[in-house]
Design an enzyme around this catalytic site. Structure first.
Site, mmCIF file in Angstrom:
data_model
loop_
_atom_site.group_PDB
_atom_site.id
_atom_site.type_symbol
_atom_site.label_atom_id
_atom_site.label_comp_id
_atom_site.label_asym_id
_atom_site.label_seq_id
_atom_site.Cartn_x
_atom_site.Cartn_y
_atom_site.Cartn_z
ATOM 1 N N GLU A 105 6.475 -14.698 4.349
ATOM 2 C CA GLU A 105 5.089 -14.742 4.818
ATOM 3 C C GLU A 105 4.250 -15.612 3.884
ATOM 4 O O GLU A 105 4.196 -15.362 2.675
ATOM 5 C CB GLU A 105 4.495 -13.338 4.880
ATOM 6 C CG GLU A 105 3.032 -13.307 5.319
ATOM 7 C CD GLU A 105 2.338 -12.015 4.948
ATOM 8 O OE1 GLU A 105 1.164 -12.086 4.514
ATOM 9 O OE2 GLU A 105 2.958 -10.942 5.069
ATOM 10 N N ARG A 125 4.724 -18.783 -2.402
ATOM 11 C CA ARG A 125 5.785 -18.856 -1.399
ATOM 12 C C ARG A 125 5.852 -20.228 -0.743
ATOM 13 O O ARG A 125 6.922 -20.649 -0.300
ATOM 14 C CB ARG A 125 5.594 -17.750 -0.371
ATOM 15 C CG ARG A 125 5.783 -16.371 -0.976
ATOM 16 C CD ARG A 125 5.593 -15.265 0.025
ATOM 17 N NE ARG A 125 5.751 -13.961 -0.612
ATOM 18 C CZ ARG A 125 5.660 -12.796 0.027
ATOM 19 N NH1 ARG A 125 5.389 -12.789 1.324
ATOM 20 N NH2 ARG A 125 5.825 -11.666 -0.626
ATOM 21 N N ARG A 135 -2.677 -8.645 -8.278
ATOM 22 C CA ARG A 135 -2.303 -7.413 -7.575
ATOM 23 C C ARG A 135 -1.337 -6.602 -8.425
ATOM 24 O O ARG A 135 -0.339 -7.116 -8.912
ATOM 25 C CB ARG A 135 -1.670 -7.745 -6.213
ATOM 26 C CG ARG A 135 -2.626 -8.527 -5.331
ATOM 27 C CD ARG A 135 -2.068 -8.826 -3.964
ATOM 28 N NE ARG A 135 -2.990 -9.658 -3.204
ATOM 29 C CZ ARG A 135 -2.777 -10.087 -1.976
ATOM 30 N NH1 ARG A 135 -1.658 -9.767 -1.345
ATOM 31 N NH2 ARG A 135 -3.664 -10.852 -1.364
ATOM 32 N N ARG A 159 7.328 -12.125 -5.140
ATOM 33 C CA ARG A 159 6.252 -11.149 -5.298
ATOM 34 C C ARG A 159 5.833 -11.134 -6.764
ATOM 35 O O ARG A 159 6.632 -10.819 -7.637
ATOM 36 C CB ARG A 159 6.691 -9.740 -4.860
ATOM 37 C CG ARG A 159 6.931 -9.612 -3.375
ATOM 38 C CD ARG A 159 7.225 -8.175 -2.976
ATOM 39 N NE ARG A 159 6.055 -7.343 -3.062
ATOM 40 C CZ ARG A 159 5.137 -7.235 -2.084
ATOM 41 N NH1 ARG A 159 5.261 -7.947 -0.983
ATOM 42 N NH2 ARG A 159 4.105 -6.435 -2.217
ATOM 43 N N SER A 187 -1.439 -14.626 6.531
ATOM 44 C CA SER A 187 -1.709 -13.517 7.441
ATOM 45 C C SER A 187 -3.129 -13.732 7.958
ATOM 46 O O SER A 187 -4.088 -13.630 7.198
ATOM 47 C CB SER A 187 -1.594 -12.181 6.707
ATOM 48 O OG SER A 187 -1.663 -11.100 7.607
#
Length: 423
Positions: free
Chosen positions: A350, A391, A263, A278, A353
């Site tokens: 997070e 994470r 990403r 991130r 999701s």
């Protein structure tokens, strides 16, 4: 993509549901409706002209048999043909414009989705376990990674750039152990079929799962080959059945897949983006479900529960947040975020999701099933991380750090990692 019939038959309902996401979408609904009306009017005119041309052509044949001059009528037919061709070009242009516009309109939030304007209004729906306590000041994963030679951010920056990392030694082994643990858990205990897909995809695949055209600036594009690095395994895995009509008895289809994820948007510097939080590249095990409209909400609950088992098995404290209408993702109709506690960060992160996309993705991919009455209907698609590795790595090493500086390995992970602790 939304059903065009909703715009025709229930434009006010579409506007009302989209308004719960925020302002600025109502005009897009009006534009889609206007384009649809123009396109349908053009099609009506084309059909009328085709009928006129067929009728006049018959008249020409009769006139010729009588020896009459038909040049004027033939010129009229040619004029009608030219007009039909022009209408066809105009209709095609309207089709393209309408489709492009509809690709930019998000999914309608499900009626069960809580109303809200932003993440601050997301309700907490579940908490599992308790925050661990220490009789020493817990370190974050960056310090622990440096202490044990597990994470080398300098090497990542040297060979690639910022927001990349090299896992070394115990860090590389722990990452690999987590991937294998996750795949084994979901395939042996939860009934998912493991698939190993390419890490690059065509643009059509990204359109199908809604990353394109809306989020083109967030994906890596190999221009020479016109291929894209996958931002998530959701893309290649869900598209396995694009342009297919699957059998009812095969549903639900359940896949688990590991891929690295790429990403371009890696966030800004500072707390919350330090270390692995991130990254431009990170590992993830993704869960994908393809099912019927009648069962998709039930499957969302099961999907979320499957992801929860990861954290429960590893003994990691977490909470579940239900995303409100103003925060739910572009293609999703209902989403749960699972957030794991990271003691070194002093916050929740997070790690999964879990979303139900309804038929939004299936319409883009033309993914259908034949129901019990023999009618072709669009499938519902769902996906969720099972879980994101970076994470999960962070939460695990920060949670299980010991007073002597070592890191304990949870018992269920030990057979994958090979030892009981790091250090």
């Amino acid at each position: 993509m939304l059903d065009i019939r909703l715009f025709r038959e229930k434009p006010d309902y579409v506007k009302e549901r989209l308004s719960t996401r925020g302002a600025g979408l109502s005009s897009m609904v009006d534009e889609v409706t206007s384009l649809d009306e123009q396109r349908r009017e053009a099609e009506t005119e084309r059909q009328k002209l085709q009928g006129d041309r067929n009728r006049i052509s018959k008249e020409i044949g009769i006139a010729k048999k009588k020896g009459e001059d038909t040049s004027a009528i033939e010129a009229q037919v040619r004029g009608i043909g030219d007009r039909i061709e022009q209408i066809g070009r105009d209709a095609d242009a309207l089709d393209v414009k309408q489709r492009d516009l509809m690709l930019g309109i998000p999914n309608l939030p499900h009626d069960a989705c809580p109303i809200g304007e932003s993440a601050e209004q997301n309700p907490e729906v579940k908490v599992w376990g308790e925050k661990p306590s220490y009789d020493f000041a817990p370190k974050d994963h960056v310090a622990l990674g440096a202490q044990h030679g597990m994470l080398d951010f300098e090497a990542g920056a040297k060979i690639t750039g910022s927001a990349f990392v090299v896992y070394r030694g115990a860090g590389a082994r722990l990452e690999r152990a987590l991937i294998n643990f996750l795949l084994d858990l979901h395939t042996t205990s939860h009934g998912y079929t493991e698939v190993n897909t390419p890490f690059v995809v065509k643009a059509d695949a990204l359109v199908g799962t809604t990353q394109l055209p809306k989020f083109a600036d967030q994906v890596y594009h190999c221009q020479e080959d016109d291929l894209y690095l996958v931002p998530t395994a959701e893309v290649p895995v869900t598209n396995l059945h694009r342009e297919e009509i699957v059998k009812l008895e095969s549903l639900p289809i359940q896949y688990a897949a590991y891929t690295p994820c790429f990403r371009r948007e890696a966030g800004s510097a500072g707390l919350g983006t330090r270390g692995l939080i991130r990254m431009h590249q990170f590992d993830k095990v993704e869960l994908v479900k393809i099912t019927t409209p009648e069962t998709s909400m039930e499957e969302l609950e099961k999907l979320t529960a499957n992801a929860e088992v990861v954290l429960q098995t590893l003994g990691l404290h977490y909470r579940i947040i239900e995303l409100c209408t103003g925060d739910v993702g572009f293609g999703s109709s209902k989403t749960y975020d699972i957030e794991v506690w990271a003691p070194g960060q002093g916050t929740y992160l997070e790690v999964s999701s879990c979303s139900n996309f309804g038929e939004f993705q299936a319409r883009r991919m033309n993914l259908r099933y034949k129901d019990e009455n023999g009618k072709n209907r669009f499938c519902h698609t769902l996906n969720g991380s099972g879980t994101a590795l970076a994470r999960l790595f962070v939460a695990l090493v920060e949670t299980y750090q010991q007073a002597d500086g070592s890191i304990a390995i949870p018992a269920p992970l030990q057979r994958y990692f090979g030892t009981e602790k790091i250090g």
